[in-house]
Design an enzyme around this catalytic site. Sequence first.
Site, PDB file in Angstrom:
ATOM      1  N   GLU A 260       0.971  -1.215   0.153  1.00  9.45           N
ATOM      2  CA  GLU A 260      -0.221   0.191  -0.171  1.00  9.45           C
ATOM      3  C   GLU A 260       0.886   1.324  -0.040  1.00  9.45           C
ATOM      4  OE1 GLU A 260      -2.583  -0.454   3.332  1.00  9.45           O
ATOM      5  OE2 GLU A 260      -4.305  -1.616   2.046  1.00  9.45           O
ATOM      6  N   ASP A 333      -8.176  -9.149   3.914  1.00  6.29           N
ATOM      7  CA  ASP A 333      -8.224  -8.047   4.884  1.00  6.29           C
ATOM      8  C   ASP A 333      -9.155  -7.747   6.027  1.00  6.29           C
ATOM      9  OD1 ASP A 333      -7.140  -5.616   5.931  1.00  6.29           O
ATOM     10  OD2 ASP A 333      -7.753  -4.286   4.322  1.00  6.29           O
ATOM     11  N   GLU A 361     -12.483  -2.260  11.989  1.00  8.60           N
ATOM     12  CA  GLU A 361     -12.572  -1.592  10.835  1.00  8.60           C
ATOM     13  C   GLU A 361     -13.604  -1.948   9.814  1.00  8.60           C
ATOM     14  OE1 GLU A 361      -8.746  -1.797   8.721  1.00  8.60           O
ATOM     15  OE2 GLU A 361      -9.778  -0.984   6.904  1.00  8.60           O
TER      16      GLU A 361
HETATM   17  C1  GCV Z   1      -2.494   0.542   8.616  1.00 10.62           C
HETATM   18  C2  GCV Z   1      -6.149  -2.025   5.327  1.00 10.62           C
HETATM   19  C3  GCV Z   1      -6.603  -0.796   6.263  1.00 10.62           C
HETATM   20  C4  GCV Z   1      -5.375   0.270   6.416  1.00 10.62           C
HETATM   21  C5  GCV Z   1      -4.432  -0.709   6.956  1.00 10.62           C
HETATM   22  C6  GCV Z   1      -3.769  -1.800   6.331  1.00 10.62           C
HETATM   23  C7  GCV Z   1      -2.819  -2.810   6.843  1.00 10.62           C
HETATM   24  O1  GCV Z   1      -6.045  -1.955   4.209  1.00 10.62           O
HETATM   25  O2  GCV Z   1      -7.773  -0.133   5.684  1.00 10.62           O
HETATM   26  O3  GCV Z   1      -5.937   1.404   6.784  1.00 10.62           O
HETATM   27  O4  GCV Z   1      -3.054   0.375   7.009  1.00 10.62           O
HETATM   28  O5  GCV Z   1      -5.105  -2.689   6.130  1.00 10.62           O
HETATM   29  O6  GCV Z   1      -3.270  -3.545   7.798  1.00 10.62           O
HETATM   30  O7  GCV Z   1      -1.485  -2.521   6.694  1.00 10.62           O
END
Ligand code: GCV
Length: 658
Positions: A260, A333, A361
């Site tokens: 990411e 995720d 989340e």
């Molecule tokens: C910390 C998902 C979440 C992100 C998070 C990522 C990760 O994509 O939406 O906010 O980033 O996981 O675990 O690195």
Amino acid sequence: MNDMKTKYFLLSTFLLLMVRWSCVYGEDGSRLWLRLETANTATNITGVKGMAMSELETYWLGGPVVLKRQKNLPKDGYTIKSQGAKIVITASSDAGMLYGVFHLLRLQQTGQSCDQLDICEKPFYDLRILDHWDNPDGTCERGFAGKSIFLNADSERMKMYARANASVGINGTVLNNVNAKPEALSTASLGKTKAIADQLRPYGIRVYLSINFASPIKVGGLTTADPLDAKVIDWWKEKVNEIYRLIPDFGGFLVKANSEGEPGPQDFGRTHADGANMLAGVLKPHKGIVMWRAFVYAPQSPDRANQAYLEFMPFDGQFADNVIIQIKNGPVDFQPREPYSPLFTAMQKTQMMVEFQLTQEYLGAANHLVYLAPMWQEFFSFVKPSSLKAMAGVANIGDDINWCGHHFAQANWYAFGRAAWNPALTPAQIADEWLTQTFGEQGNLSPLLKLMLESREACVNYMMPLGIHHIFAGTHHYGPEPWYAPRGLRADWTPPYYHRADSIGMGFDRTTTGSANVRQYPEALCRLYNDINTCPETLLTWFHHVPWDHKMKSGRTFWDELCHKYDEGVREARHFLAVWDAMQPYVDAQRFSEVQRKLRIQARDSEWWRDACLLYFQTFSHRPIPQDVEHPVHNLDEMMKFRIPISMYENPENGYNK
Ligand code: GCV
């Protein structure tokens, strides 16, 4: 004193006492599950053993307790034995004594007999770690309970945080977000880390930091962060020495690399193993570890669920012995339901740890009551606890007065610690312990226990039944937006990539003739998942593109079943509200109304999820919603226009409010 003065004096004394009483005993959730009344005030506290003694002195109401050290007991383990009128807690370490004391206090708080004790305990995992996703500006990524507790680390709050963790055996905390700012390693920031480490140490908690792989460039001023470059290695060595001078028991680094947009060794033509092993090498002399995350996926991948396996399997057996690969429980995720990540059973020569997410989340943030232990139990029914080295949980803690934003979200923090201590504890045992401590002596708690145990499946039903996944709103991951697909956005950040609804059916074909993700699982599971007739229906659209008229075990078509599942979820969410309402006589007014408010949001949101998903998927299925399920009460076009204007650092105050 004349009459008026006397009345005034009595009234003001009464009011003062009331204010004091509500400050000390206010039922605002700030005391978490640690709700024993103070029996004495402890003095002369130093070190972990001092904390154990202080907890006893402050809260224990029984007879004499002796703390004894004995070398041959397992690390952090303890025994608690009755010896005549005394109770003897024996441990090989001070931390073991502290855990033994908390065990004894738990018995007292849950009203169990403390006679004839003969307890022997040891933690299943040595490392039981909370991962905070806290940023230097105090925001918490996907944090739904306010700002970071570390921002202005108030000493009383830190003490409570440390006590709460120690009471369930959590012994490590990563202080900052895995999307790490390079400044985390600046000298100024390390000073703050040291101050926090000093506050947590007396409770047996070590601190860790997430690092930005490009720190040698961004903090060190070098031109590269190539892990094989001698200057880069020297920079890390010096930085690590600086950290250990400040924090001699520093735990190590957590790393999100090449994921990411975060920098990593691949930016310099190197591998995950090169990057992880270099850091492991500089930490090793200090006994530090590297937790290297396997959460990776490239935008051009035809199946995101395949990625971690593809990137990490080639390095199985090549990681240093102080590297642990940290893998999310599922391959995508933290969805309400995913199969387990196949890396767990594929990697045979690599130390692994699981990363669960306590912050909800994808499970209604701090608005929905979802008890997560059943999800972790499901994971452990596929992945042997003994195949893992450690357990990490993304923290759901913030500076909200009740710590987690929702009184019941505290149960997930509690359960994480207890499950990391002993993954064989059942979700019911843990929930029972937590409920009794948190709402104890308030009538029959069994309806709440049942509610907690059913809550995860209910959430799956009203959000994403039958294997559906990642159909969340683009920006905040709270509500449904199965239609979200702005032009130009990478496909795997849009729900249609996952649900693939069309006129034939819906679901991601991960069979051997699709993305072949099933092949990453052991043979027997591969066969099971590959066949639409044997694949568990709970994962059906995860592995298959399911025709709308596919016959389900219930005898219904897939479309009708989908409608029933969504409707079942809504009915369950409404039922939770009714269960809670019946608890009113037994629960203090503040927590009662705060939880009731949240359960109302949850019930409304469940309708929103059902209506948005069914009406949207109906535009592909062209089938009627069955007569025997409740029909949508919202309009699709209105739901498609509805926005919750929050960032990824906030809890949506009201959920769906149209
Ligand atoms: C910390 C998902 C979440 C992100 C998070 C990522 C990760 O994509 O939406 O906010 O980033 O996981 O675990 O690195």
